[in-house]
Design a protein around this motif. Structure first.
Motif, PDB file in Angstrom:
ATOM      1  N   HIS A 217      -2.677 -62.210 -54.460  1.00  0.00           N
ATOM      2  CA  HIS A 217      -3.958 -62.021 -55.244  1.00  0.00           C
ATOM      3  C   HIS A 217      -3.672 -61.247 -56.756  1.00  0.00           C
ATOM      4  CE1 HIS A 217      -6.829 -62.689 -51.994  1.00  0.00           C
ATOM      5  NE2 HIS A 217      -6.295 -61.948 -51.117  1.00  0.00           N
ATOM      6  N   TRP A 218      -4.587 -61.541 -57.476  1.00  0.00           N
ATOM      7  CA  TRP A 218      -4.722 -61.021 -58.901  1.00  0.00           C
ATOM      8  C   TRP A 218      -5.857 -59.738 -58.507  1.00  0.00           C
ATOM      9  CZ3 TRP A 218      -0.678 -61.738 -61.908  1.00  0.00           C
ATOM     10  CH2 TRP A 218      -0.337 -62.891 -61.922  1.00  0.00           C
ATOM     11  N   ILE A 219      -5.496 -58.549 -58.943  1.00  0.00           N
ATOM     12  CA  ILE A 219      -6.422 -57.411 -58.889  1.00  0.00           C
ATOM     13  C   ILE A 219      -6.774 -56.814 -60.219  1.00  0.00           C
ATOM     14  CG2 ILE A 219      -6.917 -55.098 -57.723  1.00  0.00           C
ATOM     15  CD1 ILE A 219      -5.399 -56.080 -55.289  1.00  0.00           C
ATOM     16  N   LEU A 220      -7.839 -56.320 -60.609  1.00  0.00           N
ATOM     17  CA  LEU A 220      -8.149 -55.634 -61.695  1.00  0.00           C
ATOM     18  C   LEU A 220      -8.792 -54.264 -61.206  1.00  0.00           C
ATOM     19  CD1 LEU A 220     -10.084 -58.049 -64.357  1.00  0.00           C
ATOM     20  CD2 LEU A 220      -7.728 -56.684 -64.477  1.00  0.00           C
ATOM     21  N   LEU A 221      -7.854 -53.291 -62.019  1.00  0.00           N
ATOM     22  CA  LEU A 221      -8.360 -51.952 -61.943  1.00  0.00           C
ATOM     23  C   LEU A 221      -8.755 -51.390 -63.527  1.00  0.00           C
ATOM     24  CD1 LEU A 221      -5.681 -50.350 -59.885  1.00  0.00           C
ATOM     25  CD2 LEU A 221      -7.934 -51.233 -59.114  1.00  0.00           C
ATOM     26  N   ASN A 222      -9.845 -50.519 -63.650  1.00  0.00           N
ATOM     27  CA  ASN A 222     -10.187 -49.992 -65.083  1.00  0.00           C
ATOM     28  C   ASN A 222      -9.047 -48.893 -65.277  1.00  0.00           C
ATOM     29  OD1 ASN A 222     -10.962 -47.854 -63.947  1.00  0.00           O
ATOM     30  ND2 ASN A 222     -13.415 -48.390 -63.924  1.00  0.00           N
ATOM     31  N   ASP A 223      -9.295 -48.176 -66.584  1.00  0.00           N
ATOM     32  CA  ASP A 223      -8.286 -47.255 -66.967  1.00  0.00           C
ATOM     33  C   ASP A 223      -8.507 -46.137 -66.204  1.00  0.00           C
ATOM     34  OD1 ASP A 223     -10.759 -47.011 -68.273  1.00  0.00           O
ATOM     35  OD2 ASP A 223      -9.949 -46.759 -70.152  1.00  0.00           O
ATOM     36  N   LEU A 224      -9.654 -45.807 -65.403  1.00  0.00           N
ATOM     37  CA  LEU A 224      -9.940 -44.630 -64.267  1.00  0.00           C
ATOM     38  C   LEU A 224      -9.157 -45.017 -62.862  1.00  0.00           C
ATOM     39  CD1 LEU A 224     -13.136 -43.466 -65.463  1.00  0.00           C
ATOM     40  CD2 LEU A 224     -11.028 -42.500 -66.170  1.00  0.00           C
ATOM     41  N   TYR A 225      -8.467 -46.373 -62.902  1.00  0.00           N
ATOM     42  CA  TYR A 225      -8.029 -46.747 -61.694  1.00  0.00           C
ATOM     43  C   TYR A 225      -9.296 -47.375 -60.715  1.00  0.00           C
ATOM     44  CZ  TYR A 225      -4.101 -44.203 -63.844  1.00  0.00           C
ATOM     45  OH  TYR A 225      -3.057 -43.829 -64.746  1.00  0.00           O
ATOM     46  N   ARG A 233      -7.264 -66.227 -53.034  1.00  0.00           N
ATOM     47  CA  ARG A 233      -5.696 -66.321 -52.626  1.00  0.00           C
ATOM     48  C   ARG A 233      -5.034 -67.190 -53.572  1.00  0.00           C
ATOM     49  NH1 ARG A 233      -5.956 -67.634 -46.202  1.00  0.00           N
ATOM     50  NH2 ARG A 233      -7.259 -66.022 -46.662  1.00  0.00           N
ATOM     51  N   PHE A 234      -3.867 -67.057 -53.991  1.00  0.00           N
ATOM     52  CA  PHE A 234      -2.943 -68.161 -54.842  1.00  0.00           C
ATOM     53  C   PHE A 234      -1.530 -67.870 -54.495  1.00  0.00           C
ATOM     54  CE2 PHE A 234      -2.230 -64.155 -57.303  1.00  0.00           C
ATOM     55  CZ  PHE A 234      -1.021 -64.634 -57.869  1.00  0.00           C
ATOM     56  N   TYR A 235      -1.018 -69.129 -54.787  1.00  0.00           N
ATOM     57  CA  TYR A 235       0.675 -68.940 -54.742  1.00  0.00           C
ATOM     58  C   TYR A 235       1.414 -69.548 -56.085  1.00  0.00           C
ATOM     59  CZ  TYR A 235      -0.853 -69.650 -49.801  1.00  0.00           C
ATOM     60  OH  TYR A 235      -1.545 -69.439 -48.675  1.00  0.00           O
ATOM     61  N   MET A 283      -9.972 -66.086 -63.039  1.00  0.00           N
ATOM     62  CA  MET A 283      -9.739 -66.394 -61.518  1.00  0.00           C
ATOM     63  C   MET A 283     -10.444 -65.089 -60.912  1.00  0.00           C
ATOM     64  SD  MET A 283      -5.825 -67.783 -61.454  1.00  0.00           S
ATOM     65  CE  MET A 283      -5.844 -67.464 -59.579  1.00  0.00           C
ATOM     66  N   ILE A 284     -10.570 -64.135 -61.405  1.00  0.00           N
ATOM     67  CA  ILE A 284     -10.859 -62.734 -60.745  1.00  0.00           C
ATOM     68  C   ILE A 284     -12.414 -62.574 -60.599  1.00  0.00           C
ATOM     69  CG2 ILE A 284     -10.642 -60.169 -60.591  1.00  0.00           C
ATOM     70  CD1 ILE A 284      -8.057 -60.627 -62.378  1.00  0.00           C
TER      71      ILE A 284
END
Length: 289
Positions: A217-225, A233-235, A283-284
């Motif tokens: 997976h790709w995951i995004l968090l902001n600058d405060l986590y 899901r991907f490969y 994709m996110i």
């Protein structure tokens, strides 16, 4: 994608500190010994310089200098799965830093000009009296030189962010949130990069079930986590049942916004995959809360 023409696997890389078009990288080799003696495996780490086309132009085996550390008896010695933080530090998994036969995370001081390892500092979570568990795949988010600390993702279920003192290796909890609901699976950290123009962290993780790789997976968090969103899901490679993928680092060309992912396939070959950053972000799915 580009295949790295050097024996080894689990390669991490970052822009070279002195040659902007080149890359600094670490790669792991393992020599296996008899199962009737100890150690059974000896890990070697090589420091590579790669050119703009990811060709190896220089390689040096990394050696420990006068670290004065005790080498404990273990079935595996040396540094495993090194990830470069910058030209001065890298993280590693170590088994010969304790008597418990458990993997633990260590922070290593390095000299990038010759590949010397000048310090190996085990990292601690939960205090001296806490029950010890296998510790792997801590993922660096931010290095703060002024306070002498590093922020890392410690684990994912729940998502724990810790701050580690680079001098003594002790950590304190910054954040803990339940964002995943896993059913018989584990999430292992792979790679992370800070997107300064978006003030977000892009994280590549892999999902494992009963030690078998399932998908990424790709995951995004902001600058405060704080959790922002996750991809489907991907490969990196077309899926086969026995294939194993391990993304060790992400590097961004700020000019053309190309993202480079260093990925090992089946602990044998290393490829650098090139993406347009915007394609990954598209994709996110963002959290609608």
């Amino acid at each position: 994608k580009t295949k790295i023409d050097f024996e080894g696997f689990n390669m991490s890389m970052l822009p070279h500190p002195e040659r902007p078009t080149h890359f600094l990288a670490t790669i792991r080799q393992v020599e296996h010994y008899s199962h009737e003696s100890y150690p059974q495996a000896y890990n070697r780490t090589f420091l590579l310089e790669l050119d703009s086309l990811f060709r190896v132009v220089e390689a040096n085996e990394m050696k420990e200098g006068a670290t004065s550390r005790k080498i404990h008896r273990s079935y595996s010695i040396g540094l495993e799965d090194c990830r470069l933080v910058n030209e001065h530090f890298m993280t590693a998994v170590t088994l010969d830093t304790n008597d418990d036969w458990l993997p633990e995370m260590s922070l290593c001081n390095i000299t990038h000009q010759n590949g010397e390892i000048t310090k190996v500092q085990p990292l601690h979570f939960g205090g001296d009296e806490a029950e010890k568990f296998a510790e792997k795949n801590w993922l660096v988010l931010k290095y703060m030189e002024r306070n002498g600390s590093i922020h890392l993702i410690h684990s994912y279920d729940p998502l724990r962010i810790v701050s580690v003192d680079i001098n003594n290796g002790y950590s304190s909890l910054i954040s803990m949130k339940r964002i995943f609901h896993l059913n018989g699976c584990e999430i292992h950290g792979g790679a992370c990069i800070y997107l300064s123009h978006k003030k977000q962290y892009l994280v590549a993780v892999r999902v494992v079930q009963h030690h078998k790789y399932m998908f990424s997976h790709w995951i995004l968090l902001n600058d405060l986590y704080t959790y922002v969103g996750i991809s489907e899901r991907f490969y990196f490679e077309p899926y086969t049942e026995k294939k194993y993928e391990m993304c060790m680092s992400l590097t961004l060309n700020e000019t053309n916004k190309k993202l480079f992912a260093s990925v090992s396939i089946d602990d044998t070959d290393v490829y650098v995959y090139e993406y347009m950053l915007e394609d990954i972000l598209n994709m996110i799915g963002r959290d609608k809360k």
